[in-house]
Write a protein that holds these residues in place. Structure first.
Motif, PDB file in Angstrom:
ATOM      1  N   ALA A  88       0.838  -1.199   0.000  1.00 42.90           N
ATOM      2  CA  ALA A  88       0.000   0.000   0.000  1.00 42.90           C
ATOM      3  C   ALA A  88       0.872   1.249   0.000  1.00 42.90           C
ATOM      4  N   LYS A  89       0.731   2.045  -1.054  1.00 43.21           N
ATOM      5  CA  LYS A  89       1.493   3.282  -1.154  1.00 43.21           C
ATOM      6  C   LYS A  89       0.579   4.500  -1.280  1.00 43.21           C
ATOM      7  N   SER A  90      -0.713   4.263  -1.351  1.00 43.26           N
ATOM      8  CA  SER A  90      -1.655   5.365  -1.547  1.00 43.26           C
ATOM      9  C   SER A  90      -2.665   5.422  -0.402  1.00 43.26           C
ATOM     10  N   VAL A  91      -3.022   6.637  -0.027  1.00 43.81           N
ATOM     11  CA  VAL A  91      -4.046   6.865   0.997  1.00 43.81           C
ATOM     12  C   VAL A  91      -4.996   7.939   0.485  1.00 43.81           C
ATOM     13  N   PHE A  92      -6.297   7.671   0.564  1.00 47.72           N
ATOM     14  CA  PHE A  92      -7.306   8.640   0.158  1.00 47.72           C
ATOM     15  C   PHE A  92      -7.832   9.365   1.399  1.00 47.72           C
ATOM     16  N   ASP A  93      -8.088  10.646   1.248  1.00 48.57           N
ATOM     17  CA  ASP A  93      -8.573  11.467   2.357  1.00 48.57           C
ATOM     18  C   ASP A  93      -9.788  12.255   1.878  1.00 48.57           C
ATOM     19  N   PHE A  94     -10.960  11.991   2.508  1.00 48.12           N
ATOM     20  CA  PHE A  94     -12.164  12.758   2.180  1.00 48.12           C
ATOM     21  C   PHE A  94     -12.432  13.775   3.271  1.00 48.12           C
ATOM     22  N   TYR A  95     -12.674  15.013   2.865  1.00 46.28           N
ATOM     23  CA  TYR A  95     -12.955  16.097   3.805  1.00 46.28           C
ATOM     24  C   TYR A  95     -14.150  16.859   3.264  1.00 46.28           C
ATOM     25  N   GLY A  96     -15.309  16.747   3.947  1.00 49.98           N
ATOM     26  CA  GLY A  96     -16.519  17.340   3.396  1.00 49.98           C
ATOM     27  C   GLY A  96     -17.382  18.005   4.438  1.00 49.98           C
ATOM     28  N   LYS A  97     -18.253  18.891   3.972  1.00 51.04           N
ATOM     29  CA  LYS A  97     -19.156  19.638   4.830  1.00 51.04           C
ATOM     30  C   LYS A  97     -20.589  19.162   4.611  1.00 51.04           C
TER      31      LYS A  97
END
Length: 222
Positions: A211-220
């Protein structure tokens, strides 16, 4: 506010194992250190976060892997939507195919085909827990990937292939720098969580990779 919120998230990720250990060592769910919520508290958490969120998805790429080394913000997209339903404790997040393509960079043809695919929806099961004692400003959740993300692609002279992307459970990368969990801020109605791809399956054949990728969700919340 964004940098402070991310600091809170990363700090909570680092403490997650400590919270779990404290819970296992204590026989009392009523202890002030317990991560376990009462059914009423869990229902309140889910009702509070229920709704539609619009925000940004960032992709972070680790030079070595997620266990060490510096990360680089490789790409991001805005105006992506997530829906959370309290009735079934499920979250539905539309994931940009363009970012998913990074997870199969070792297969150039496959990566380009995924980038052109229709944006799929990733499902999570929400498990609320007590991450911040006596602090009503924040609510903590584990986001458990509910099923692999299925993408149909066409390449190699028009041949159609089915690709299933699998994402890590909370304990899969317990010793890494990130964790599959979320924090909701009640003051500004923002939520942030990370999710980690760790394997893809093409036409029923597994292809495990570091695993070399990380997803980050930031929402309102809307």
């Amino acid at each position: 506010m964004k940098s402070f919120f991310k600091t809170i998230l990363l700090a909570a990720c680092s403490c997650m194992l400590m919270f779990q250990l404290a819970s296992c060592l204590s026989d009392s769910d009523n202890s002030s250190n317990s991560t376990v919520l009462t059914p009423q508290e869990a229902a309140h958490y889910l009702q509070t976060v229920q709704g539609t969120y619009v925000g940004k998805i960032k992709l972070y790429h680790y030079v070595k892997n997620i266990y060490g080394g510096d990360s680089v913000a490789a790409d991001s997209v805005t105006n992506y939507t997530m829906h959370i339903n309290a009735s079934d404790s499920m979250a539905h997040l539309t994931v940009p195919a363009r970012l998913l393509a990074y997870t199969t960079k070792s297969n150039e043809k496959l990566s380009k085909a995924i980038a052109k695919a229709t944006d799929p929806t990733l499902k999570f099961k929400l498990l609320p827990y007590r991450g911040f004692d006596d602090d009503s400003r924040y609510m903590s959740f584990q986001f458990i990937p509910y099923e692999p993300l299925s993408v149909d692609v066409s390449y190699d002279e028009g041949e159609t292939h089915n690709v299933n992307l699998k994402f890590a459970l909370n304990t899969t990368f317990a010793n890494s720098n990130v964790n599959v969990m979320a924090i909701y801020s009640t003051s500004d109605r923002m939520i942030e969580f990370m999710f980690i791809p760790y394997e893809y399956q093409m036409d029923g054949k597994n292809n495990f990779y570091a695993a070399k990728s990380v997803f980050d969700f930031y929402g309102k919340k809307q």
